[in-house]
Design a protein around this motif. Structure first.
Motif, mmCIF file in Angstrom:
data_model
loop_
_atom_site.group_PDB
_atom_site.id
_atom_site.type_symbol
_atom_site.label_atom_id
_atom_site.label_comp_id
_atom_site.label_asym_id
_atom_site.label_seq_id
_atom_site.Cartn_x
_atom_site.Cartn_y
_atom_site.Cartn_z
ATOM 1 N N VAL A 3 1.273 -1.321 -0.541
ATOM 2 C CA VAL A 3 0.048 -0.183 -0.033
ATOM 3 C C VAL A 3 0.910 1.302 -0.123
ATOM 4 C CG1 VAL A 3 -2.185 -1.176 1.245
ATOM 5 C CG2 VAL A 3 -0.266 -0.130 2.324
ATOM 6 N N PHE A 4 1.918 0.939 0.897
ATOM 7 C CA PHE A 4 3.453 2.464 0.464
ATOM 8 C C PHE A 4 3.189 2.789 -0.505
ATOM 9 C CE2 PHE A 4 3.089 1.025 4.772
ATOM 10 C CZ PHE A 4 2.951 2.217 5.661
ATOM 11 N N LEU A 5 3.676 1.607 -1.189
ATOM 12 C CA LEU A 5 3.902 1.697 -2.973
ATOM 13 C C LEU A 5 2.782 2.652 -3.841
ATOM 14 C CD1 LEU A 5 6.237 -1.053 -4.484
ATOM 15 C CD2 LEU A 5 6.725 1.466 -4.450
ATOM 16 N N ARG A 6 1.495 2.245 -3.824
ATOM 17 C CA ARG A 6 -0.144 2.321 -3.555
ATOM 18 C C ARG A 6 0.312 3.725 -3.492
ATOM 19 N NH1 ARG A 6 -5.425 1.016 -3.274
ATOM 20 N NH2 ARG A 6 -4.650 -0.832 -1.770
ATOM 21 N N ALA A 7 0.566 4.085 -2.551
ATOM 22 C CA ALA A 7 -0.666 5.555 -2.104
ATOM 23 C C ALA A 7 0.736 6.203 -3.326
ATOM 24 C CB ALA A 7 -0.063 5.648 -0.437
ATOM 25 N N SER A 8 2.361 6.084 -2.981
ATOM 26 C CA SER A 8 3.325 7.193 -3.220
ATOM 27 C C SER A 8 3.428 6.841 -5.043
ATOM 28 C CB SER A 8 4.696 6.777 -3.173
ATOM 29 O OG SER A 8 4.877 5.818 -3.691
ATOM 30 N N PRO B 127 -0.906 10.582 1.017
ATOM 31 C CA PRO B 127 -0.735 9.335 2.219
ATOM 32 C C PRO B 127 -1.474 8.216 2.338
ATOM 33 C CG PRO B 127 -1.192 11.830 2.444
ATOM 34 C CD PRO B 127 -1.321 11.661 1.524
ATOM 35 N N VAL B 128 -0.774 7.271 2.888
ATOM 36 C CA VAL B 128 -1.596 6.252 3.266
ATOM 37 C C VAL B 128 -2.778 5.616 3.675
ATOM 38 C CG1 VAL B 128 0.277 3.820 2.499
ATOM 39 C CG2 VAL B 128 -0.734 4.910 4.825
ATOM 40 N N GLY B 129 -3.020 7.385 4.199
ATOM 41 C CA GLY B 129 -4.336 7.505 5.224
ATOM 42 C C GLY B 129 -5.475 7.807 4.125
ATOM 43 N N LEU B 130 -5.083 8.456 2.899
ATOM 44 C CA LEU B 130 -6.440 8.807 2.390
ATOM 45 C C LEU B 130 -5.967 7.829 1.160
ATOM 46 C CD1 LEU B 130 -5.058 12.736 1.877
ATOM 47 C CD2 LEU B 130 -7.142 11.912 3.162
ATOM 48 N N LEU B 131 -5.614 6.734 1.180
ATOM 49 C CA LEU B 131 -6.142 5.156 -0.135
ATOM 50 C C LEU B 131 -7.213 5.544 -0.019
ATOM 51 C CD1 LEU B 131 -3.463 2.980 -0.079
ATOM 52 C CD2 LEU B 131 -3.818 4.388 -1.313
ATOM 53 N N SER B 132 -7.904 5.409 1.075
ATOM 54 C CA SER B 132 -9.202 5.013 0.962
ATOM 55 C C SER B 132 -10.788 5.479 2.368
ATOM 56 C CB SER B 132 -9.672 3.692 1.278
ATOM 57 O OG SER B 132 -9.154 2.944 2.933
#
Ligand SMILES: Nc1ncnc2c1ncn2[C@@H]1O[C@H](COP(=O)(O)OP(=O)(O)OP(=O)(O)O)[C@@H](O)[C@H]1O
Ligand SMILES: [Mg+2]
Length: 270
Positions: free
Chosen positions: A217-222, A227-232
């Motif tokens: 998810v860190f790769l996906r977020a960047s 930030p990962v907190g905004l992914l979903s």
């Protein structure tokens, strides 16, 4: 105010990921935060928005003397602002730097940052402690050292600690908040052993108890620029780990914006 640099000797250990996600978690906890990118690769700006490439930033201030008020970029969170590495960052060359002018401008920039009286300034740095990062460390309060949990990675820890000690001896008040293990894969024996080896030789208070797991998810977020907190809408578990790092940081710095009742050690019910 606490100005915190995210620093490591090695590249690719997760500094930018820590800088973006920790600063975001601190902002969500209600603190006012400025995230500053001092890596000429400009990863923070590139990760968070393609448009920030056209904005003045850190290197425009220290190489061209651009004024501070042209550097701050607002985000959708009113208490969260950015300073990117800037336009000049792309053409940055260590040899261009006239050290005394550069030192004065870094000093001036952080004086300006302090005058904003935000709660936290999180500074992403490039790998290694070169001229720029050493000068930054002289001006700030605290260092967090992300450390990839792999056998060879842990060897760089004493090098960074030695450099920071050297800077302290020259009169800086810099503190090490801790070493933060990153990209920890609990299914990989070498990875787990590298982490426990480091924990067994270093004093417990120099390590963050929280470790950052290896998670795509860190790769996906960047790649999506968040930030990962905004992914979903409901933050993924990996986002929560930075809330835990933020809570641990509050504890280490002796601050909190949560009102815990001072009940001593009395029981919850009677
Ligand atoms: N916990 C993690 N799990 C999986 N991938 C990660 C994790 N943390 C970072 N990454 C990925 O690893 C790569 C390197 O991370 P990052 O850019 O944060 O490292 P860095 O230390 O800032 O690198 P550099 O020294 O080049 O500035 C990126 O592609 C990032 O998305
Ligand atoms: Mg980086």
């Amino acid at each position: 105010m606490n100005i915190i640099a995210i620093t490591s000797q090695k590249g690719g250990v997760g500094k930018t990921t820590v800088a973006i996600n920790l600063s975001y978690s601190l902002a969500v906890r209600g603190y006012s935060v400025i995230l500053v990118d001092t890596d000429p690769q400009g990863s923070v700006g590139h990760s968070l928005s393609r448009n920030t490439k056209k904005r003045f930033g850190f290197y425009d201030a220290i190489l061209d003397g651009k004024p501070f008020d042209e550097l701050l970029i607002k985000t959708k969170l009113p208490n969260y602002q950015l300073i990117t590495s800037g336009i000049t960052g792309d053409y940055f060359d260590e040899y261009q730097i006239n050290t005394s002018t550069c030192l004065k401008r870094i000093n001036y920039l952080f004086d300006n940052v302090r005058s904003t009286s935000v709660d936290f300034v999180i500074v992403d740095t490039s790998a290694g402690i070169g001229a720029i990062t050493s000068n930054i460390i002289r001006e700030i309060d605290t260092v967090i050292m992300p450390q990839q949990s792999e056998p060879l990675g842990v060897r760089s820890v004493p090098q960074v600690l030695k450099k920071i000690l050297g800077i302290r001896k020259e009169g800086s008040k810099i503190n090490v908040a801790g070493i933060l293990m990153t990209m920890v894969n609990p299914q990989l024996r070498e990875c787990v052993e590298a982490e426990s080896q480091l924990r067994s030789v270093l004093p417990a208070n120099i390590m963050f108890q929280t470790s950052i797991p290896r998670d795509n998810v860190f790769l996906r977020a960047s790649s999506l620029g968040v930030p990962v907190g905004l992914l979903s809408k409901n933050p993924v578990p990996a986002a929560m780990v930075f809330d835990q790092v933020a809570a641990e940081l509050e504890f280490k710095l002796g601050i909190s914006n949560i009102n815990y009742q001072d009940n001593g050690i009395e029981g919850l019910l009677d």
